[in-house]
Design a protein around this motif. Sequence first.
Motif, PDB file in Angstrom:
ATOM      1  N   SER A  69     -13.095  13.593  12.714  1.00  0.00           N
ATOM      2  CA  SER A  69     -11.919  12.668  11.811  1.00  0.00           C
ATOM      3  C   SER A  69     -11.753  11.336  12.372  1.00  0.00           C
ATOM      4  N   ASP A  70     -11.756  11.066  13.049  1.00  0.00           N
ATOM      5  CA  ASP A  70     -11.882   9.063  13.651  1.00  0.00           C
ATOM      6  C   ASP A  70     -12.894   8.927  12.763  1.00  0.00           C
ATOM      7  N   ALA A  71     -14.064   9.897  13.347  1.00  0.00           N
ATOM      8  CA  ALA A  71     -15.097   8.925  12.212  1.00  0.00           C
ATOM      9  C   ALA A  71     -15.499   8.398  10.969  1.00  0.00           C
ATOM     10  N   PHE A  72     -14.510   9.689  10.060  1.00  0.00           N
ATOM     11  CA  PHE A  72     -14.202   9.207   8.843  1.00  0.00           C
ATOM     12  C   PHE A  72     -13.119   8.479   8.533  1.00  0.00           C
ATOM     13  N   LEU A  73     -11.930   8.540   9.438  1.00  0.00           N
ATOM     14  CA  LEU A  73     -11.410   7.753   9.363  1.00  0.00           C
ATOM     15  C   LEU A  73     -11.631   6.074   9.184  1.00  0.00           C
ATOM     16  N   GLU A  74     -12.473   6.150  10.497  1.00  0.00           N
ATOM     17  CA  GLU A  74     -12.746   4.884  10.244  1.00  0.00           C
ATOM     18  C   GLU A  74     -13.749   4.105   9.829  1.00  0.00           C
ATOM     19  N   SER A  75     -14.670   5.262   9.040  1.00  0.00           N
ATOM     20  CA  SER A  75     -15.390   4.693   7.856  1.00  0.00           C
ATOM     21  C   SER A  75     -15.524   4.488   6.179  1.00  0.00           C
ATOM     22  N   GLU A  76     -14.602   5.567   5.855  1.00  0.00           N
ATOM     23  CA  GLU A  76     -14.206   5.751   4.697  1.00  0.00           C
ATOM     24  C   GLU A  76     -13.607   5.662   4.669  1.00  0.00           C
ATOM     25  N   THR A  77     -12.254   5.144   4.838  1.00  0.00           N
ATOM     26  CA  THR A  77     -10.942   4.978   4.501  1.00  0.00           C
ATOM     27  C   THR A  77     -10.932   3.372   4.560  1.00  0.00           C
ATOM     28  N   VAL A  78      -9.779   3.215   3.234  1.00  0.00           N
ATOM     29  CA  VAL A  78      -9.116   1.218   4.117  1.00  0.00           C
ATOM     30  C   VAL A  78      -7.435   1.747   3.559  1.00  0.00           C
ATOM     31  N   THR A  79      -6.738   1.129   4.882  1.00  0.00           N
ATOM     32  CA  THR A  79      -5.531   1.054   4.599  1.00  0.00           C
ATOM     33  C   THR A  79      -4.529   0.198   3.865  1.00  0.00           C
ATOM     34  N   ALA A  80      -4.685   1.573   2.946  1.00  0.00           N
ATOM     35  CA  ALA A  80      -3.098   0.428   1.820  1.00  0.00           C
ATOM     36  C   ALA A  80      -1.956  -0.477   2.513  1.00  0.00           C
ATOM     37  N   SER A  81      -1.840  -1.572   2.499  1.00  0.00           N
ATOM     38  CA  SER A  81      -0.994  -2.175   3.435  1.00  0.00           C
ATOM     39  C   SER A  81       1.019  -2.404   2.674  1.00  0.00           C
ATOM     40  N   PRO A  82       1.657  -2.024   3.362  1.00  0.00           N
ATOM     41  CA  PRO A  82       3.274  -2.137   2.410  1.00  0.00           C
ATOM     42  C   PRO A  82       2.955  -3.250   1.787  1.00  0.00           C
ATOM     43  N   ALA A  83       3.778  -3.453   0.656  1.00  0.00           N
ATOM     44  CA  ALA A  83       4.275  -4.666  -0.468  1.00  0.00           C
ATOM     45  C   ALA A  83       5.506  -5.157  -0.198  1.00  0.00           C
ATOM     46  N   GLN A  84       6.065  -6.009  -0.866  1.00  0.00           N
ATOM     47  CA  GLN A  84       7.415  -5.770  -1.410  1.00  0.00           C
ATOM     48  C   GLN A  84       7.384  -5.697  -3.201  1.00  0.00           C
ATOM     49  N   SER A  85       6.089  -6.220  -3.199  1.00  0.00           N
ATOM     50  CA  SER A  85       5.035  -6.085  -4.581  1.00  0.00           C
ATOM     51  C   SER A  85       3.666  -6.339  -5.152  1.00  0.00           C
ATOM     52  N   VAL A  86       3.361  -5.424  -5.485  1.00  0.00           N
ATOM     53  CA  VAL A  86       1.210  -5.737  -5.660  1.00  0.00           C
ATOM     54  C   VAL A  86       1.332  -6.859  -6.443  1.00  0.00           C
TER      55      VAL A  86
END
Lengths: 392, 338
Positions: free
Chosen positions: A21-38
């Motif tokens: 899981s760690d290796a997968f999350l590290e290499s395959e994901t991008v984290t969406a930052s919370p924002a008021q509006s996009v």
Amino acid sequence: MRAALLLVLVGAGSARAGPASDAFLESETVTASPAQSVPTTPGDPLWMKAPVASFRVSAQRSVRLNDKRANELLGQPGFGEVRVRALASATELGVLLTWNDASRNVLPADDTNAYPDAAAIEIPSVFGAGHRLPYVGMGDVELPVRLYLQRKAPKGTQANEYVAAGFGSLTRVPRIQATMAMEYDEQLKLWRAVFVRPLQVEGHALTQSSLVPMAFAVWDGARSERGGYKQLSAWRFVLLPRPALDAAYVKYLSWGYAPGDLGDPAKGRAIAETVCIACHRLPGKTVASPGIAPDLFDIGAIASPIYLRESITNPNGVIIHAVNPNAHYSKASPPDKNGAYPNADAYQWSTTLPGGKIVSKMPPFTMFTPEQVGDLIAYLKTLDGTKEPEPR
Amino acid sequence: MSSRQLAMVMDLNKCIGCQTCTVACKTQWTNRNGREYMYWNNVETKPGDGYPKKWEALGGGFDATGALQDGVVPSKYSEYGVPWDYNQDQILQGAELQPGTDPTVGPNWDEDVGAGDFPNSYFFYLPRICNHCSNPGCLAACPRSAIFKRDQDGIVLVDLNRCEGYKLCIAGCPYKKIYFNPKLSKSEKCIFCFPRIEKGLPPACAQQCVGRIRFVGYLDDAEGQVAKLVNQYKVALPLHPEYGTQPNVYYVPPMTGPRKFDKHGKPIEGSDRIPLGYLESLFGKAVHDSLKTLHAELDKRKAGKPSELMELLIAYKHSDMFRLGTKAPEGFKLPVLK
């Protein structure tokens, strides 16, 4: 990226099921930052607040198309990677793609053989725990995808929204609900392309899981790229701030990421070069007639281990129609009354059984042991389209 | 692939290269909306580069097994030619007639150039439209199934709602008779004037033909002149049959070219300036039998005997040359040429 990822993981500690899981999350994901509006403009500074992930893209080599010049350019180095940032508000998800490109190409106002630079994102219609991943090349018969495509026009962009269920099925959706824009930075020689869409549109929610599968494609007009001539990524994942991390989905997707999941690529190569080459073309091993089955030159760059495992052991789970059923006709068959020869059956990838069930031409390779499957996938993952270009 | 097949026969012995067909087509379909550079119908000089320039070297079509071949998408600037205007409004003020640009290629660039050395040089005209092939290269190349053959008449059309402008059809067509419209970002082509066909009228190019060289009808209509020329007398042949698309435009090859001159400037009896080998390169081996039949029938007529074929090629009546209101007969099968 690490810091943002950890924040999410702390909030969903139970998802940390182990090294895979760690290796997968590290290499395959991008984290969406919370924002008021996009923001919908590519140059908005807010994008720089989001963590960046770099994903490999490689020229599409699974199916061979018929433009001589574009085929000649296939072997030349492409963009290599796209960098992805994501922002999520309470109602919208936005992604910013940036990639280096030495030249800006726009939709030709006049010429007949010039092509625009373009970018697209692809999202499965259904995803989350309990769902497999669709075929990355525009979905498959069972699992359609949504696509957002923008081509650079002389003024603004030509933006379209599509649904697709496999090669050739891309169909425009009349009402575009996403906002798209792309801008070329002449100084840095790079493109920035923004895609923003509501989390919820009719028939398609991005909140089905905290992990939104997303594949990216970019087109280089200078390489005559358009349609199937493109540079694409494997399925990657945008990690939404909400809902909580989908642990079951992560567990499913991360098979193959722990040391020991996959086996020995040398052994896998031996299997591939005795069994798979009957229908699939491999680097340096091109005995199969082009078009009988997808080429595997770049399979490692576009397919995840779990997808490969399912495709090998249960091909009927992923039905993909041939990219172009009419590109081969059978000269050996009698022509019809007007002189037309029928399509050659050998080049159809699926067949319809009496009763209407569609099955893949590829037999299920259930005779392989799990170790052999692991070896085979270890080998296939090394095929990233960069080795031994297809002989001409 | 379709229930019936419409076909056109063009008698090259009677084409005078007047381009009336070209103009009929252009004013009907291609003088607007991004189609200005396109000639769905063109008349080129053979031997010659044709339009688009050197189209026979641009690939597409099928190999002997039926596999689609790679092709090139021509450029408007180097292969089709950019339409240009002349300064006609200025010549009354004393200006010389000049084109507005410096053109380097165009649809009729090598008109009447031909081949061979004076005084034995030769050429003939070859009018070209879409061949509405039975195995179309354009249809085979489209990865989006945007190109289809109409069931009722085999006319090949582009579904503009599905076309995404990838231009693979243009690479796939060995005749380069499908074009990219840069204004619409879609491919467009000769539609065999299907709105006219549906009213029982022949395509505009055939209707307007001054030399009356064009016959239009269904291949399965045994009484029609098209079927007689193609299936019965086998004198009308497809262009470049080796491209493997099974074209449905057929040509009666030039049989009465001028004779060669000897070194004293006297015509050599029985000679022909157009080399048979050249005709074979265009129309295949069947051209020999076609020419044999044509000459035999011509000799018959010269001897005062009746010849249906010669009568038919005179093209007396449009109503006989254009047979569109027929019904499909039972048990038709297109004969295979040697």
